[in-house]
Design a protein around this motif. Structure first.
Motif, PDB file in Angstrom:
ATOM      1  N   TYR A 121       0.861  -1.188   0.000  1.00 42.64           N
ATOM      2  CA  TYR A 121       0.000   0.000   0.000  1.00 42.64           C
ATOM      3  C   TYR A 121       0.889   1.226   0.000  1.00 42.64           C
ATOM      4  O   TYR A 121       1.479   1.597   1.022  1.00 42.64           O
ATOM      5  CB  TYR A 121      -0.932   0.008   1.221  1.00 42.64           C
ATOM      6  N   ASN A 122       1.019   1.828  -1.168  1.00 40.13           N
ATOM      7  CA  ASN A 122       1.847   3.016  -1.333  1.00 40.13           C
ATOM      8  C   ASN A 122       1.312   3.816  -2.508  1.00 40.13           C
ATOM      9  O   ASN A 122       0.294   3.433  -3.127  1.00 40.13           O
ATOM     10  CB  ASN A 122       3.319   2.617  -1.536  1.00 40.13           C
ATOM     11  N   LEU A 123       1.972   4.909  -2.830  1.00 36.76           N
ATOM     12  CA  LEU A 123       1.449   5.796  -3.858  1.00 36.76           C
ATOM     13  C   LEU A 123       1.415   5.148  -5.240  1.00 36.76           C
ATOM     14  O   LEU A 123       0.613   5.555  -6.091  1.00 36.76           O
ATOM     15  CB  LEU A 123       2.262   7.092  -3.902  1.00 36.76           C
ATOM     16  N   SER A 124       2.259   4.158  -5.483  1.00 36.86           N
ATOM     17  CA  SER A 124       2.170   3.465  -6.775  1.00 36.86           C
ATOM     18  C   SER A 124       0.861   2.684  -6.883  1.00 36.86           C
ATOM     19  O   SER A 124       0.356   2.470  -7.996  1.00 36.86           O
ATOM     20  CB  SER A 124       3.370   2.531  -6.983  1.00 36.86           C
ATOM     21  N   THR A 125       0.296   2.281  -5.740  1.00 33.96           N
ATOM     22  CA  THR A 125      -0.985   1.571  -5.754  1.00 33.96           C
ATOM     23  C   THR A 125      -2.087   2.463  -6.309  1.00 33.96           C
ATOM     24  O   THR A 125      -3.029   1.968  -6.939  1.00 33.96           O
ATOM     25  CB  THR A 125      -1.351   1.101  -4.339  1.00 33.96           C
ATOM     26  N   ALA A 126      -1.980   3.759  -6.085  1.00 28.71           N
ATOM     27  CA  ALA A 126      -2.990   4.690  -6.598  1.00 28.71           C
ATOM     28  C   ALA A 126      -3.043   4.660  -8.117  1.00 28.71           C
ATOM     29  O   ALA A 126      -4.101   4.882  -8.726  1.00 28.71           O
ATOM     30  CB  ALA A 126      -2.692   6.105  -6.112  1.00 28.71           C
ATOM     31  N   LEU A 127      -1.896   4.408  -8.748  1.00 31.03           N
ATOM     32  CA  LEU A 127      -1.825   4.399 -10.206  1.00 31.03           C
ATOM     33  C   LEU A 127      -2.298   3.076 -10.791  1.00 31.03           C
ATOM     34  O   LEU A 127      -2.431   2.955 -12.013  1.00 31.03           O
ATOM     35  CB  LEU A 127      -0.391   4.696 -10.651  1.00 31.03           C
ATOM     36  N   ARG A 128      -2.530   2.099  -9.953  1.00 31.77           N
ATOM     37  CA  ARG A 128      -2.959   0.766 -10.391  1.00 31.77           C
ATOM     38  C   ARG A 128      -4.445   0.823 -10.740  1.00 31.77           C
ATOM     39  O   ARG A 128      -5.309   0.748  -9.871  1.00 31.77           O
ATOM     40  CB  ARG A 128      -2.690  -0.237  -9.270  1.00 31.77           C
TER      41      ARG A 128
END
Length: 423
Positions: A121-128
């Motif tokens: 769970y990190n900011l790259s998850t937002a782009l998923r």
């Protein structure tokens, strides 16, 4: 390139700056916030979502525009502040119901599940993001068209709602007091992504968490029960194509196995996890294990670096692809899209250390190195300047030369399975 694509393209460097800051903060705190394989997979799925969006405009925007023109009850002015404010609130309410139904209706979950597959769970998850959400998601926003909110207002408001949700995908920001009671916040959204019984299927708000409080779907994050991320049917793959079709395929298989036609239909419309009685009896599933080991196939550090470099090159190509959408032919866009999706899939297979992936990557890099130089063109660029063709030759030619060495490293790691190398 339309307004939404343009803003997302310009916002992308800002996203990566925030990701770098989050990574730095996590390291200063002695935490590990990212794994390269998971982050490449998440951001790659975001790239695929943008590519798919180019071809789904007729559904996502075309039908909305038609409804505004032919069905609108009011002619709302695009230059009025109250139209923008009320539009944002209404959009967020409609998003709440789309998001909630995405967890309660299996065919909608099949699209939305992509966003939840990461076990980090990190900011790259937002782009998923999903590549198939546009197939049905547009239906939920038609009330705005019928009320007369102009297309340009809808597009910008949708983008505001989406961009707001980027920052809440982090574990580096704790609880925020009164803010958590009104708005979607990192704490609220961590609970939403969790698979713990306490948190499952709660906190659907995009900007406002007030909708969850109003409709009884709010749950507060509890420090005594830390969120465990992912899905209850773990993906166990870095293949972005499989990530997008996983639930569609599983549901189709279950529908085929069902003996009653009623069950074959309702399995698509019932809650995720619902199974016909006869199918559940003949094909039992193991209980969900919240303490399971996260998916992290061993990968040599050199191979992880190679995948990061190749992925960075693909991000540059994705920006080029989006820039072509305003003037390139459909054939060019389709060809470029297929190349991008195939490339992302091969990189995913490399991160799984599949033997065939090295042969596929060899073919991909050699073709990318040679064909632009031989034909003097690249997708949407004709003629291709000789320096650019030579640059592709050098970059991807060197990549192809590295693959045999990387294959040897992969074999060494595979022969020593207990020596896990972090992704």
């Amino acid at each position: 390139m339309n307004t939404q694509e343009l803003i997302i393209t310009w916002a992308t460097p800002f996203f990566f700056v925030l990701i770098a800051i989050e990574l730095m903060v996590a390291r200063l705190r002695g935490r590990r916030a990212y794994r390269s394989n998971d982050s490449i997979n998440s951001i790659g799925l975001g790239v695929m979502s943008q590519i798919a969006g180019v071809f789904l405009k007729l559904l996502t925007l075309g039908i909305y525009a038609w409804c505004v023109e032919h069905l609108a009850l009011f002619a709302l002015p695009a230059n009025s502040l109250w139209v923008w404010v009320s539009g944002l609130v209404l959009y967020d309410l409609l998003y709440y119901w789309l998001h909630r139904m995405g967890h309660e209706v299996n065919i909608l979950w099949a699209a939305h599940v992509v966003h939840h597959q990461s076990e980090e769970y990190n900011l790259s998850t937002a782009l998923r993001q999903t590549s198939t959400g546009g197939l049905l998601g547009w239906v939920f926003y038609l009330p705005m068209a019928v009320l007369g909110y102009p297309l340009q207002v809808f597009v910008v408001i949708a983008l505001i709602d989406l961009l707001y949700q980027f920052w809440v995908h982090t574990e580096q920001i704790g609880k925020l007091g009164w803010f958590d009671r009104v708005f979607c916040s990192p704490s609220n959204h961590r609970a939403h992504h969790a698979t713990n019984d306490r948190y499952l299927d709660h906190n659907y708000g995009g900007i406002l968490i007030l909708w969850d409080r109003l409709f009884g779907t709010f749950v507060e994050e509890d420090d005594r029960d830390p969120p465990v991320y992912g899905t209850r049917s773990p993906l166990h793959s870095w293949n972005p194509l499989w990530a997008n079709v996983e639930v569609y395929w599983a549901t189709a298989v279950e529908a085929h196995r069902a003996s009653r036609w009623r069950d074959k239909l309702q399995i698509w419309l019932r809650r995720p996890g619902w199974r016909p009685v006869d199918v559940a009896a003949r094909y039992p599933r193991p209980d969900y294990d919240i303490g399971r080991e996260i998916y992290n196939p061993p990968m040599p550090a050199a191979l992880a670096t190679y995948c990061l470099v190749q992925f960075a090159l693909l991000l540059g190509m994705a920006t080029h692809f989006l820039g072509l959408t305003a003037h390139a032919s459909l054939g060019t866009l389709l060809g470029y899209a297929l190349y991008m999706v195939a490339s992302l899939s091969v990189i995913g297979a490399l991160m799984e250390s599949r033997r065939a992936a090295f042969w596929l990557e060899g073919a991909r890099t050699l073709l990318t190195a040679m064909l632009p130089l031989l034909f003097g063109r690249w997708f949407g660029v004709d003629p291709l300047a000789t320096p650019a063709a030579l640059a592709l030759l050098v970059m991807f030619g060197l990549s192809a030369l590295l693959l045999p060495w990387l294959g040897v490293l992969r074999a060494a790691v595979a022969a020593a399975p207990n020596q896990r190398v972090p992704g």
